[in-house]
Design a protein around this motif. Structure first.
Motif, mmCIF file in Angstrom:
data_model
loop_
_atom_site.group_PDB
_atom_site.id
_atom_site.type_symbol
_atom_site.label_atom_id
_atom_site.label_comp_id
_atom_site.label_asym_id
_atom_site.label_seq_id
_atom_site.Cartn_x
_atom_site.Cartn_y
_atom_site.Cartn_z
ATOM 1 N N LYS A 89 0.829 -1.208 0.000
ATOM 2 C CA LYS A 89 0.000 0.000 0.000
ATOM 3 C C LYS A 89 0.866 1.262 0.000
ATOM 4 O O LYS A 89 0.565 2.246 -0.686
ATOM 5 C CB LYS A 89 -0.923 0.003 1.218
ATOM 6 N N SER A 90 1.943 1.217 0.776
ATOM 7 C CA SER A 90 2.844 2.376 0.852
ATOM 8 C C SER A 90 3.567 2.594 -0.472
ATOM 9 O O SER A 90 3.794 3.741 -0.885
ATOM 10 C CB SER A 90 3.859 2.181 1.983
ATOM 11 N N ILE A 91 3.932 1.520 -1.150
ATOM 12 C CA ILE A 91 4.584 1.642 -2.452
ATOM 13 C C ILE A 91 3.626 2.302 -3.446
ATOM 14 O O ILE A 91 4.030 3.152 -4.245
ATOM 15 C CB ILE A 91 5.042 0.259 -2.969
ATOM 16 N N GLU A 92 2.353 1.908 -3.385
ATOM 17 C CA GLU A 92 1.355 2.544 -4.260
ATOM 18 C C GLU A 92 1.277 4.036 -3.989
ATOM 19 O O GLU A 92 1.058 4.836 -4.912
ATOM 20 C CB GLU A 92 -0.017 1.904 -4.028
ATOM 21 N N GLU A 93 1.461 4.424 -2.715
ATOM 22 C CA GLU A 93 1.369 5.837 -2.339
ATOM 23 C C GLU A 93 2.628 6.619 -2.722
ATOM 24 O O GLU A 93 2.539 7.746 -3.234
ATOM 25 C CB GLU A 93 1.148 5.953 -0.834
ATOM 26 N N TYR A 94 3.798 6.047 -2.474
ATOM 27 C CA TYR A 94 5.050 6.779 -2.664
ATOM 28 C C TYR A 94 5.700 6.551 -4.036
ATOM 29 O O TYR A 94 6.617 7.283 -4.408
ATOM 30 C CB TYR A 94 6.034 6.424 -1.552
ATOM 31 N N PHE A 95 5.244 5.529 -4.772
ATOM 32 C CA PHE A 95 5.743 5.281 -6.136
ATOM 33 C C PHE A 95 4.554 5.087 -7.079
ATOM 34 O O PHE A 95 4.460 4.072 -7.767
ATOM 35 C CB PHE A 95 6.632 4.024 -6.164
ATOM 36 N N LEU A 112 11.939 7.433 0.235
ATOM 37 C CA LEU A 112 12.183 6.908 1.576
ATOM 38 C C LEU A 112 12.162 8.028 2.613
ATOM 39 O O LEU A 112 11.626 7.868 3.716
ATOM 40 C CB LEU A 112 13.536 6.179 1.611
ATOM 41 N N ASN A 113 12.722 9.164 2.255
ATOM 42 C CA ASN A 113 12.701 10.327 3.151
ATOM 43 C C ASN A 113 11.275 10.800 3.413
ATOM 44 O O ASN A 113 10.916 11.160 4.544
ATOM 45 C CB ASN A 113 13.505 11.476 2.549
ATOM 46 N N LYS A 114 10.476 10.797 2.359
ATOM 47 C CA LYS A 114 9.079 11.225 2.495
ATOM 48 C C LYS A 114 8.305 10.250 3.383
ATOM 49 O O LYS A 114 7.498 10.650 4.220
ATOM 50 C CB LYS A 114 8.435 11.309 1.107
ATOM 51 N N TYR A 115 8.569 8.970 3.206
ATOM 52 C CA TYR A 115 7.934 7.937 4.038
ATOM 53 C C TYR A 115 8.329 8.141 5.499
ATOM 54 O O TYR A 115 7.498 8.032 6.412
ATOM 55 C CB TYR A 115 8.374 6.555 3.556
ATOM 56 N N ASP A 147 21.036 -1.987 -7.795
ATOM 57 C CA ASP A 147 20.254 -2.072 -6.556
ATOM 58 C C ASP A 147 19.989 -0.650 -6.073
ATOM 59 O O ASP A 147 20.867 -0.010 -5.485
ATOM 60 C CB ASP A 147 21.043 -2.863 -5.513
ATOM 61 N N PHE A 148 18.794 -0.144 -6.353
ATOM 62 C CA PHE A 148 18.499 1.244 -6.000
ATOM 63 C C PHE A 148 18.356 1.456 -4.492
ATOM 64 O O PHE A 148 18.287 2.585 -4.019
ATOM 65 C CB PHE A 148 17.261 1.761 -6.739
ATOM 66 N N THR A 149 18.313 0.359 -3.711
ATOM 67 C CA THR A 149 18.244 0.493 -2.252
ATOM 68 C C THR A 149 19.630 0.530 -1.611
ATOM 69 O O THR A 149 19.751 0.759 -0.414
ATOM 70 C CB THR A 149 17.457 -0.677 -1.629
ATOM 71 N N LYS A 150 20.665 0.297 -2.411
ATOM 72 C CA LYS A 150 22.025 0.245 -1.884
ATOM 73 C C LYS A 150 22.432 1.598 -1.294
ATOM 74 O O LYS A 150 22.201 2.646 -1.893
ATOM 75 C CB LYS A 150 22.998 -0.147 -2.998
ATOM 76 N N ARG A 151 22.996 1.540 -0.111
ATOM 77 C CA ARG A 151 23.451 2.731 0.623
ATOM 78 C C ARG A 151 22.323 3.713 0.945
ATOM 79 O O ARG A 151 22.567 4.909 1.161
ATOM 80 C CB ARG A 151 24.575 3.449 -0.132
ATOM 81 N N ALA A 152 21.089 3.237 0.941
ATOM 82 C CA ALA A 152 19.965 4.105 1.319
ATOM 83 C C ALA A 152 20.093 4.506 2.784
ATOM 84 O O ALA A 152 20.468 3.694 3.640
ATOM 85 C CB ALA A 152 18.644 3.383 1.091
ATOM 86 N N VAL A 153 19.805 5.751 3.077
ATOM 87 C CA VAL A 153 19.878 6.270 4.445
ATOM 88 C C VAL A 153 18.488 6.199 5.058
ATOM 89 O O VAL A 153 17.543 6.821 4.564
ATOM 90 C CB VAL A 153 20.382 7.723 4.459
ATOM 91 N N VAL A 154 18.365 5.425 6.125
ATOM 92 C CA VAL A 154 17.066 5.245 6.781
ATOM 93 C C VAL A 154 16.898 6.294 7.878
ATOM 94 O O VAL A 154 17.703 6.375 8.804
ATOM 95 C CB VAL A 154 16.947 3.830 7.376
ATOM 96 N N LYS A 155 15.837 7.066 7.757
ATOM 97 C CA LYS A 155 15.541 8.112 8.743
ATOM 98 C C LYS A 155 14.237 7.780 9.457
ATOM 99 O O LYS A 155 13.678 6.713 9.275
ATOM 100 C CB LYS A 155 15.455 9.474 8.057
#
Length: 374
Positions: A89-95, A112-115, A147-155
């Motif tokens: 559901k969140s993917i549908e909202e943010y992508f 990810l920042n917006k989430y 891998d677009f999630t590589k080195r993603a910064v989780v806030k």
């Protein structure tokens, strides 16, 4: 050879494949030209080696749902699977409407920042972990190039429960154990649940499912292999989330004696009141049967108030406290991890990282003392 063009704020690359009789490859959404160049160079290299690099023409939300249905449904329990449905559901909202092949690292980080603006860091971490797991098959099969999630910064939005609210210190822990021990009474179930959690570190669902046959009093061990689904009215036994959940939990002689005495009292009470539980549960209310988690938390809150403990401890926090005490007392983290039923010691390390750091500082001081003696 690739060409590059800036459209609005973002860059895109375009790779001609006319010599191969194939359509041009175009992808945008890159924050910088260097990002676009890096991916384009990688794709050109794969084209030269004969790899198929055609982008996956599927919306990200649809792909994730297909993946979760194929690989997770039936493999994880219903509660865990709900997390995957929520992620969808969140993917549908943010992508919204975004193809898998269109997602870049910078685009993913922005989403990810917006989430994270509306979720705690731990929740955001889970969201990222599930997405990252879902795209590994695409990477392995060459359907996406990076891998677009590589080195993603989780806030996160900073709403995590404070660390001090998850545990109580050793002195308060002792008070709670003794309080629940004194309150053991077959007329009630909540004190028994809390007592067992406090001395074993078991999860609430695990304690709910305990039966008398699971305790080996001669060898002072609890053989655990199933949980009870207290979240639904019908209940029912379930397998632990991971293989590590099936384990033997050591208890001491005093605990065995206390529980044996409680068992005798429970048998007498159930016989006098003609109570016949559906299973030989250790924690069973003679009138209410399986008590709600809210009732157990209420009992814990009363205990905290009577013992003048200000920490707003939860039932799960009692489990954390048990593990924390063991670590502070020098029990090896691998042993603690197995006792808790964690899937890996890495989970234990992450959960109790602040304690591990404190222990490291303590050990460093001991090292200095030893060196000073040389």
């Amino acid at each position: 050879m690739a060409t590059y063009q800036k459209r609005g704020k973002y860059w895109q690359y375009s790779i001609s494949r006319s010599k191969l009789g194939l359509q041009r490859l175009t992808k945008g959404g890159f924050t910088t030209k260097s990002e676009a160049q890096a991916e384009a160079m990688e794709i050109e290299s794969k084209i030269k080696k004969g790899f198929s690099v055609d982008p996956l023409k599927q919306e990200f939300a649809d792909y994730f749902m297909d993946w979760a249905s194929t690989y997770k449904k039936g493999d994880v329990n219903d509660i865990t699977y709900e997390n995957y449905l929520q992620t969808h559901k969140s993917i549908e909202e943010y992508f919204p409407g975004v193809l898998v092949s269109e997602i870049t690292q910078s685009m993913y980080q922005r989403a990810l920042n917006k989430y994270a603006e509306n979720h705690a860091k731990l929740t955001t971490k889970g969201f990222n972990t599930r997405i990252r797991a879902s795209i590994q098959h695409l990477l392995d099969e060459g359907k996406i190039q990076k891998d677009f999630t590589k080195r993603a910064v989780v806030k996160g939005n900073g709403n995590e429960k404070a660390e001090k609210d998850k545990f109580v210190d050793y002195e308060d822990y002792q008070k709670l154990v003794n309080y629940f021990k004194d309150k053991l009474d077959p007329h009630f179930a909540s004190p028994t649940i809390l007592y067992i959690i406090s001395i074993t570190g078991m999860r609430a669902s695990e304690v709910y499912g305990l039966q008398w046959e699971d305790i080996d009093f001669d060898n002072q061990v609890i053989h655990f292999y199933q949980t009870w689904n207290y979240r639904v009215k019908a209940g029912g036994f379930k397998k632990p989330k991971t293989e590590a959940g099936v384990r033997d939990i050591i208890i001491n002689n005093e605990t065995c004696k206390i529980l044996q005495e409680f068992h005798v009292q429970q048998k007498e009470l159930f016989k006098d009141e003609s109570v016949t539980p559906p299973h030989d549960f250790i924690c069973y209310h003679p009138q209410k049967g399986i008590v709600s988690l809210t009732s157990v938390q209420d009992t814990l809150n009363i205990a905290l108030k009577k013992l003048d403990i200000s920490t707003p401890l939860t039932i799960h926090g009692l489990r954390h406290t048990h593990a924390s005490v063991l670590l502070y007392k020098g029990i090896d983290i691998m042993t603690v991890s197995k006792r808790l039923g964690h899937a890996s010691v890495a989970i234990t390390q992450q959960t109790y990282i602040h304690i591990i750091k404190e222990l490291e500082n303590r050990d460093n001081n001991k090292i200095k003392e030893i060196l000073n003696e040389l």
